[in-house]
Write a protein that holds these residues in place. Structure first.
Motif, PDB file in Angstrom:
ATOM      1  N   TRP A 154       0.832  -1.203   0.000  1.00  0.00           N
ATOM      2  CA  TRP A 154       0.000   0.000   0.000  1.00  0.00           C
ATOM      3  C   TRP A 154       0.869   1.256   0.000  1.00  0.00           C
ATOM      4  O   TRP A 154       0.588   2.218  -0.719  1.00  0.00           O
ATOM      5  CB  TRP A 154      -0.908  -0.041   1.216  1.00  0.00           C
ATOM      6  N   HIS A 201       2.561   1.651  -3.397  1.00  0.00           N
ATOM      7  CA  HIS A 201       1.589   2.197  -4.354  1.00  0.00           C
ATOM      8  C   HIS A 201       1.494   3.716  -4.218  1.00  0.00           C
ATOM      9  O   HIS A 201       1.499   4.442  -5.216  1.00  0.00           O
ATOM     10  CB  HIS A 201       0.217   1.561  -4.106  1.00  0.00           C
ATOM     11  N   THR A 211       4.584   1.077  -8.577  1.00  0.00           N
ATOM     12  CA  THR A 211       3.402   0.246  -8.788  1.00  0.00           C
ATOM     13  C   THR A 211       3.718  -1.235  -8.908  1.00  0.00           C
ATOM     14  O   THR A 211       3.038  -2.079  -8.318  1.00  0.00           O
ATOM     15  CB  THR A 211       2.650   0.727 -10.044  1.00  0.00           C
ATOM     16  N   ALA A 256       4.574  -2.663  -5.649  1.00  0.00           N
ATOM     17  CA  ALA A 256       3.366  -2.658  -4.824  1.00  0.00           C
ATOM     18  C   ALA A 256       2.496  -3.866  -5.134  1.00  0.00           C
ATOM     19  O   ALA A 256       2.030  -4.568  -4.221  1.00  0.00           O
ATOM     20  CB  ALA A 256       2.580  -1.368  -5.060  1.00  0.00           C
ATOM     21  N   ALA A 303      -3.895  -0.388  -7.191  1.00  0.00           N
ATOM     22  CA  ALA A 303      -2.551  -0.503  -7.776  1.00  0.00           C
ATOM     23  C   ALA A 303      -2.637  -0.907  -9.249  1.00  0.00           C
ATOM     24  O   ALA A 303      -1.916  -0.353 -10.097  1.00  0.00           O
ATOM     25  CB  ALA A 303      -1.724  -1.512  -6.987  1.00  0.00           C
ATOM     26  N   SER A 334      -3.724   2.052 -11.225  1.00  0.00           N
ATOM     27  CA  SER A 334      -2.598   2.962 -11.431  1.00  0.00           C
ATOM     28  C   SER A 334      -1.694   2.462 -12.551  1.00  0.00           C
ATOM     29  O   SER A 334      -1.243   3.245 -13.396  1.00  0.00           O
ATOM     30  CB  SER A 334      -1.816   3.086 -10.127  1.00  0.00           C
TER      31      SER A 334
END
Length: 233
Positions: free
Chosen positions: A180, A183, A188, A191, A214, A217
């Motif tokens: 988390w 992220h 990314t 993550a 994530a 993203s």
């Protein structure tokens, strides 16, 4: 399946609260230890129901009288965290960190053997780091510091995760927390790796949300790169 299990747990937790409230009415002032156990249990079950205001009220009573100090400090810090009282949560998790440093023994040792004592010393130490890291992440503050704390939590818990004889109460919290934070820092791919590890350890709705964000993203980053290539060509 998760929803069904949560509904079942909610019904059981509410039933437990009702029994505990009856027990509190029957408990006289002469039986302080029993009353403190009831205060703690009410705090725990109200917390499990998501009624954090009630949980904090009873957990404070248990802690003020020194009942199961490590466990009550953890539960109080966790309740503050879920109630979005981040400063109070961080303060309590720091207190837990200091308290665990004074306790001697093996990591797998249960630190408090009252009826509420189910978290091992090693996991309690990891939770103290985790709580601070997660609170920082939730309010988007001190993210580099949060990442460092999450790393310390993982360093503490990883040997216990590898030991088959160790039972962890929160096996997936640590990888979820690091994922988390990564992220939020824009890392990314890393993550996603940690968040997928977390889901493999334990299915938690919160972790699925973190993983979905994530992936979203990553999708946006891929789309932005594709648009830049089109513009350059």
């Amino acid at each position: 399946q998760l929803h069904s299990e949560m509904c079942l747990k909610e019904g059981k937790n509410q039933e437990a609260v009702n029994y505990m409230q009856q027990a509190l009415k029957c408990c006289s002032g002469e039986h302080l230890k029993e009353k403190l156990e009831i205060y703690y249990s009410l705090g725990y079950f109200y917390f499990a129901l998501g009624e954090y205001g009630e949980a904090l009220k009873y957990l404070r009573l248990a802690q003020n009288f020194g009942f199961a100090p490590l466990t009550s400090t953890f539960c109080l810090a966790y309740a503050y965290l879920r109630n979005r009282e981040y400063d109070a949560s961080i303060t309590k998790f720091r207190s837990l960190q200091e308290m665990t440093q004074t306790v001697q023994g093996r990591s797998e040792k249960i630190v408090e053997k009252d009826s509420v004592g189910y978290i091992s010393l090693g996991e309690m130490k990891a939770l103290a780091y985790w709580g601070q890291a997660f609170a920082y992440a939730e309010r988007d503050a001190n993210l580099p510091c949060a990442l460092e704390l999450a790393g310390k939590a993982l360093e503490q818990i990883e040997p216990m995760m590898e030991a088959s004889c160790t039972i962890l109460q929160f096996p997936a919290r640590y990888t979820d927390c690091k994922g988390w934070i990564l992220h939020k820092l824009g890392e990314t791919d890393e993550a996603i790796k940690y968040l997928e590890q977390s889901i493999a350890q334990e299915a938690q709705a919160e972790t699925y949300l973190h993983l979905a964000l994530a992936y979203e993203s990553k999708l946006l980053q891929t789309s932005d790169k594709a648009q830049k290539r089109l513009l350059l060509s």
